[in-house]
Design an enzyme around this catalytic site. Structure first.
Site, PDB file in Angstrom:
ATOM      1  N   ASP A  40       0.821  -1.210   0.000  1.00 52.19           N
ATOM      2  CA  ASP A  40       0.000   0.000   0.000  1.00 52.19           C
ATOM      3  C   ASP A  40       0.854   1.259   0.000  1.00 52.19           C
ATOM      4  O   ASP A  40       1.997   1.244   0.447  1.00 52.19           O
ATOM      5  CB  ASP A  40      -0.905   0.032   1.236  1.00 52.19           C
ATOM      6  CG  ASP A  40      -0.111  -0.053   2.534  1.00 52.19           C
ATOM      7  OD1 ASP A  40       0.818  -0.875   2.595  1.00 52.19           O
ATOM      8  OD2 ASP A  40      -0.414   0.708   3.478  1.00 52.19           O
ATOM      9  N   GLU A  41       0.255   2.316  -0.476  1.00 49.81           N
ATOM     10  CA  GLU A  41       0.808   3.670  -0.338  1.00 49.81           C
ATOM     11  C   GLU A  41       2.296   3.742  -0.682  1.00 49.81           C
ATOM     12  O   GLU A  41       3.056   4.399   0.017  1.00 49.81           O
ATOM     13  CB  GLU A  41       0.590   4.186   1.095  1.00 49.81           C
ATOM     14  CG  GLU A  41      -0.851   4.280   1.495  1.00 49.81           C
ATOM     15  CD  GLU A  41      -1.044   4.586   2.971  1.00 49.81           C
ATOM     16  OE1 GLU A  41      -1.974   5.351   3.274  1.00 49.81           O
ATOM     17  OE2 GLU A  41      -0.298   4.069   3.821  1.00 49.81           O
TER      18      GLU A  41
END
Ligand code: TNX
Length: 491
Positions: free
Chosen positions: A302-303
């Site tokens: 993620d991210e």
């Protein structure tokens, strides 16, 4: 406190099929015993029978012997129910019959009974009469605990497992690594935890600690006695500042990296073009896979805002097959659906947008999805604007909002068959203690648990809030903190 009549089906999650018989309750009295049938998986049956005996002893103060000779409560394995976690429970004046195809199914039945008797008491108790035929809608019903931003020791996590398993949650996802800390011992890279789990780690430096491999293995084994599968997450290629602070060779400049205790996200990345990165990743995946009997290994993803899209694709394309090489099925935050996923890989949808092309493409290609939309399932979101704990980036989530959605309707292109299940995620940037964790978990987790288990046709907010109200005094009796949401008329 109002008096209410409890029926056999008045539990969370709502059972698939219930035939209530108010005249047919079974009295658990001084002479009541449990009989186990020892054909089949005798060990598994006996262990679950002992858990049933323990909760009935607590509820009544009676002896509740377990034997294979006599007893009005019969617990046994059967064939032909058609579902590995399903069960049938029949309660009549003459006795109780519990059957399932597996010990996991028997355990599920015991969680139903648990909710129908007091947490603690002295004297006879009546289990309401009737019959339940129950089975889960989705195979995966999870909760995630972020032990990286703030570490929680093994005993607290065990107590947390005990608090969530009664709602038929069957996966515990541990977010073990992040920018602010590394919480699982890796023998081939020891500084990960001596530095990344040491004093001063965690958000605001207030969350030090890590699991030794022995502690982790013990935790996994404990979870298994509650039929909970641990899903370990190693977050990469972003969220790696703690690893880089421990091993500068993993950072772009190969120079010392300062530890971080702030809440920022999206600034760190492994070096995608460097071979040493993959030696590190492979060592970590190999050790974690060897410690984990469950089928899944979560690789985060993620991210990764500090990784270019091309680098991200190169990294995932190389790392996803490594998970399979060590015998595990990869789960990743749905950002990883930017690449063509191998069969069996599971994207976990965590955003708030109404559509996601990557996840829809993965589902069209046959990959199943875990649904964790942040605006419904994120247990770290505040209940109301004045909640002292939590964040608000995905909105405010009171228990009615956590309940009022459906995983098969949430994303275009991701229908019932593409949904592996649901997971509620509890990030710990603002949490300092198990009391904080409990306050954010309850009563919202039971809402997500019902969405994961109960058939759509059994879902009903007025019914749910009435069944939920009964859990207030139960949590109090167990010393579990909960948010007294005004949406519920608590008992
Ligand atoms: C987003 S959800 C994150 C986490 C934060 C969380 C806080 C996800 C996959 N990443 O890094 O802790 O928001 O709500």
């Amino acid at each position: 406190m109002r008096e209410r009549t409890t029926g056999l089906g008045d539990v969370i999650p709502a059972p698939a099929e219930v035939w209530s018989d108010p005249a047919g309750g079974f009295l658990v009295g001084a002479g009541t015993g449990i009989r186990i049938d020892t054909t089949g998986d005798a060990g598994g049956v006996a262990a679950v029978a002992e858990q049933l005996a323990a909760l009935l002893r607590q509820a009544t103060g009676h002896a509740i012997p377990v034997s294979d000779i006599a007893g009005e409560i019969v617990i046994e394995l059967t064939n032909g129910l058609g579902h590995s976690e399903g069960y049938e429970l029949t309660v009549a004046r003459a006795g109780v019959s519990i059957c399932a195809e597996t010990p996991a199914g028997l355990f599920a039945a015991v969680q139903t009974i648990r909710q129908l008797v007091p947490v603690r008491g002295r004297g006879d108790v009546t289990i309401p009469g009737g019959r339940i035929a129950d089975r889960p809608r989705f195979a995966y019903r999870g909760v995630m605990l972020d032990v990286a931003r703030h570490h929680f020791p093994p005993d607290e996590v065990k107590a947390y497992i005990d608090a969530v398993a009664p709602f038929k949650i069957n996966h515990l996802h541990l977010h073990l690594t992040d920018d602010q800390g590394w919480r699982i011992e890796i023998k081939s890279w020891p500084e990960l935890t001596t530095v990344g789990g040491g004093a001063g780690t965690g958000v605001d430096g207030a969350g030090a600690g890590f699991y030794t491999q022995d502690e982790y293995a013990d935790l996994v084994a404990y979870a298994a006695t509650r039929f909970v599968t641990v899903v370990p997450e190693i977050d990469m290629p972003g969220h790696v500042n703690a690893a880089q602070a421990a091993y500068p060779e993993l950072a772009a400049g190969r120079a010392a990296v300062a530890p971080r205790t702030d809440r920022a996200v999206g600034y760190s990345s492994l070096v995608i073009g460097r071979e040493r990165t993959y030696a590190f990743v492979e060592d970590v995946l190999r050790e974690v896979a060897a410690l984990t009997p469950g089928p899944y290994l979560h690789i985060g993803g993620d991210e990764a805002d500090a990784t270019t899209p091309a680098d991200y694709r190169a990294f995932m394309t190389r790392v996803l097959p490594l998970v399979a090489r060590y015998g595990k099925r990869a789960i990743g935050w749905h950002d990883m659906a930017a690449v063509d996923l191998p069969p069996g890989a599971v994207p976990q949808y965590w955003r708030i947008e109404a559509t996601d092309d990557g996840v829809a493409r993965a589902a069209a290609g046959g990959n199943q999805v875990i649904m964790s939309p942040a605006d419904r399932t994120y247990l770290d979101m505040k209940y109301t604007a004045d909640s002292p704990l939590g964040l608000a980036w995905a909105g405010l989530i009171d228990v009615d909002r956590a309940y009022d959605w459906d995983p098969a309707d949430r994303l275009p292109g991701v229908g019932e068959a593409a949904v592996l299940g649901v997971e509620a995620a509890l990030w710990s940037e603002t949490l300092r203690s198990m009391t904080d964790v409990q306050l954010m978990t309850f009563p919202r987790l039971p809402a997500i648990a019902e969405i994961g288990w109960s058939p759509r046709t059994a879902r009903d907010w007025p019914s749910f809030r009435r069944r939920l109200a009964a859990h207030g005094p139960r949590w109090t009796a167990q010393g579990i903190a909960y948010h007294r949401s005004p949406k519920v008329d608590w008992d």
